[in-house]
Design a protein around this motif. Structure first.
Motif, PDB file in Angstrom:
ATOM      1  N   ILE A 148       0.836  -1.203   0.000  1.00  0.00           N
ATOM      2  CA  ILE A 148       0.000   0.000   0.000  1.00  0.00           C
ATOM      3  C   ILE A 148       0.869   1.250   0.000  1.00  0.00           C
ATOM      4  CG2 ILE A 148      -1.776   1.286   1.262  1.00  0.00           C
ATOM      5  CD1 ILE A 148      -2.775  -1.361   2.376  1.00  0.00           C
ATOM      6  N   TYR A 149       1.903   1.272   0.841  1.00  0.00           N
ATOM      7  CA  TYR A 149       2.811   2.423   0.880  1.00  0.00           C
ATOM      8  C   TYR A 149       3.425   2.686  -0.501  1.00  0.00           C
ATOM      9  CZ  TYR A 149       3.055   3.144   5.975  1.00  0.00           C
ATOM     10  OH  TYR A 149       2.771   3.457   7.278  1.00  0.00           O
ATOM     11  N   GLN A 150       3.896   1.645  -1.157  1.00  0.00           N
ATOM     12  CA  GLN A 150       4.564   1.822  -2.442  1.00  0.00           C
ATOM     13  C   GLN A 150       3.579   2.270  -3.521  1.00  0.00           C
ATOM     14  OE1 GLN A 150       7.545  -1.407  -3.338  1.00  0.00           O
ATOM     15  NE2 GLN A 150       7.065  -2.021  -1.258  1.00  0.00           N
ATOM     16  N   THR A 151       2.345   1.795  -3.450  1.00  0.00           N
ATOM     17  CA  THR A 151       1.331   2.261  -4.392  1.00  0.00           C
ATOM     18  C   THR A 151       1.063   3.746  -4.176  1.00  0.00           C
ATOM     19  OG1 THR A 151       0.299   0.064  -4.393  1.00  0.00           O
ATOM     20  CG2 THR A 151      -1.012   1.873  -5.258  1.00  0.00           C
ATOM     21  N   LEU A 152       1.069   4.178  -2.923  1.00  0.00           N
ATOM     22  CA  LEU A 152       0.846   5.591  -2.611  1.00  0.00           C
ATOM     23  C   LEU A 152       2.009   6.474  -3.058  1.00  0.00           C
ATOM     24  CD1 LEU A 152      -0.731   5.304   0.968  1.00  0.00           C
ATOM     25  CD2 LEU A 152      -1.902   5.882  -1.169  1.00  0.00           C
ATOM     26  N   GLN A 153       3.146   5.864  -3.355  1.00  0.00           N
ATOM     27  CA  GLN A 153       4.310   6.613  -3.810  1.00  0.00           C
ATOM     28  C   GLN A 153       4.473   6.561  -5.326  1.00  0.00           C
ATOM     29  OE1 GLN A 153       7.443   4.705  -1.587  1.00  0.00           O
ATOM     30  NE2 GLN A 153       6.736   5.512   0.379  1.00  0.00           N
TER      31      GLN A 153
END
Length: 309
Positions: free
Chosen positions: A47-52
């Motif tokens: 999720i964090y990487q998708t948000l980045q």
């Protein structure tokens, strides 16, 4: 009358009570007793990487897909990054990705694979909840700020994604898990933007082109084909989903392009007009082959690259 202020799309989603969580999830289980795969675990890192994936990220559209149209337990969740123009905090659009989209397990799928699986899901569940195909839930959107609120809860290692049921819609509840896979007590998030109910109301590609060129009457022909027989043909359901998937992003890019009118005129002359002629001559399968080529060209032209580390 005072105009209602819209929510900043980065803030969509909020915490809910345990009672409401139980209401949504038990409704789903009671309505679909044969479904034993209604909970999915998503690593926080994914999720964090998708948000980045973009500096204009607004949130994530969690889209529902069905790998096997005959197996309701073959659900996939797709994490689709959504962006918003810097001058507009009330609208979002899914990023048209060159590399594809990750499911909840971190596997990568092309946009056409996602569209096909979304079509499978909608077809199965629309019938199950007695919703029309057009209005059936395709997923749920959560804003970046709301997602960070739950991701930043101490000891959160992954997010458990529960399917729910409210009337004829399929919302979802997010629940944080610790490193041992145990739920962090009494923390649940919902009130995401259901898809398509809360999709921004920007015009789709054909609507933008047709309205710009003052020839609106053609839209009724296209809508009639879409709502009656389009999904009966090869690629029909996949193209239905793909068209509305890419439309918000492509429309926004074209609308802000310095050569907007030239781009729309080219699209109208070389895609919309031939498509209309084929529909009028009842050459529906040929029309869909044309639409497939047009959508693939639009994806290739306007796609954005992002890769998860």
């Amino acid at each position: 009358m005072q105009e209602t202020k819209k929510m900043n799309v980065k803030n969509v989603g909020s915490f809910i009570s345990n009672e409401y969580f139980q209401f949504l999830t038990s409704n789903f289980k009671n309505h679909f007793p044969s479904i034993n795969n209604d909970i999915y675990i998503i690593p926080c890192d994914l999720i964090y990487q998708t948000l980045q994936s973009s500096d204009k990220i607004a949130g994530i559209r969690f889209m529902y897909g069905l790998r096997d149209s005959l197996n309701p337990n073959s659900i996939h969740l797709f994490l689709v990054p959504c962006v918003t123009p810097s001058d507009n905090v009330e609208n979002w659009s899914p990023l048209v990705s060159k590399s594809g989209y990750y499911n909840h397990q971190g596997d990568l799928f092309t946009i056409t694979e996602v569209a096909e699986m979304v079509h499978n899901f909608v077809g199965y569940y629309a019938e199950g909840v007695r919703a029309t195909y057009k209005d059936a839930t395709r997923g749920i959107y959560f804003g970046i700020n709301s997602l960070l609120d739950i991701l930043n809860i101490p000891q959160t290692y992954s997010i458990q994604f529960h399917l729910g049921l409210k009337d004829t819609t399929i919302p979802a509840v997010l629940q944080p898990l610790d490193q041992l896979g145990q739920p962090i007590p009494d923390i649940y998030m919902d009130y995401g933007g259901l898809d398509p109910d809360n999709i921004p109301d920007d015009p789709c590609i054909a609507t933008l082109a047709v309205e710009t060129l003052s020839i609106e009457k053609e839209l009724n022909l296209f809508r009639a084909f879409r709502d009656t027989s389009m999904r009966d043909y090869l690629y029909g359901g996949m193209l239905y989903e793909m068209y509305y998937f890419i439309s918000p992003f492509v429309t926004s890019v074209i609308a802000h392009h310095p050569n907007k009118n030239e781009l729309l005129k080219d699209l109208y002359n070389n895609a919309i007009t031939p498509f209309r002629i084929l529909i009028q001559n009842e050459k529906h399968q040929e029309a869909l082959f044309l639409l497939k080529r047009v959508l693939e060209d639009l994806v290739n032209t306007h796609q954005v690259s992002y890769t998860l580390a």
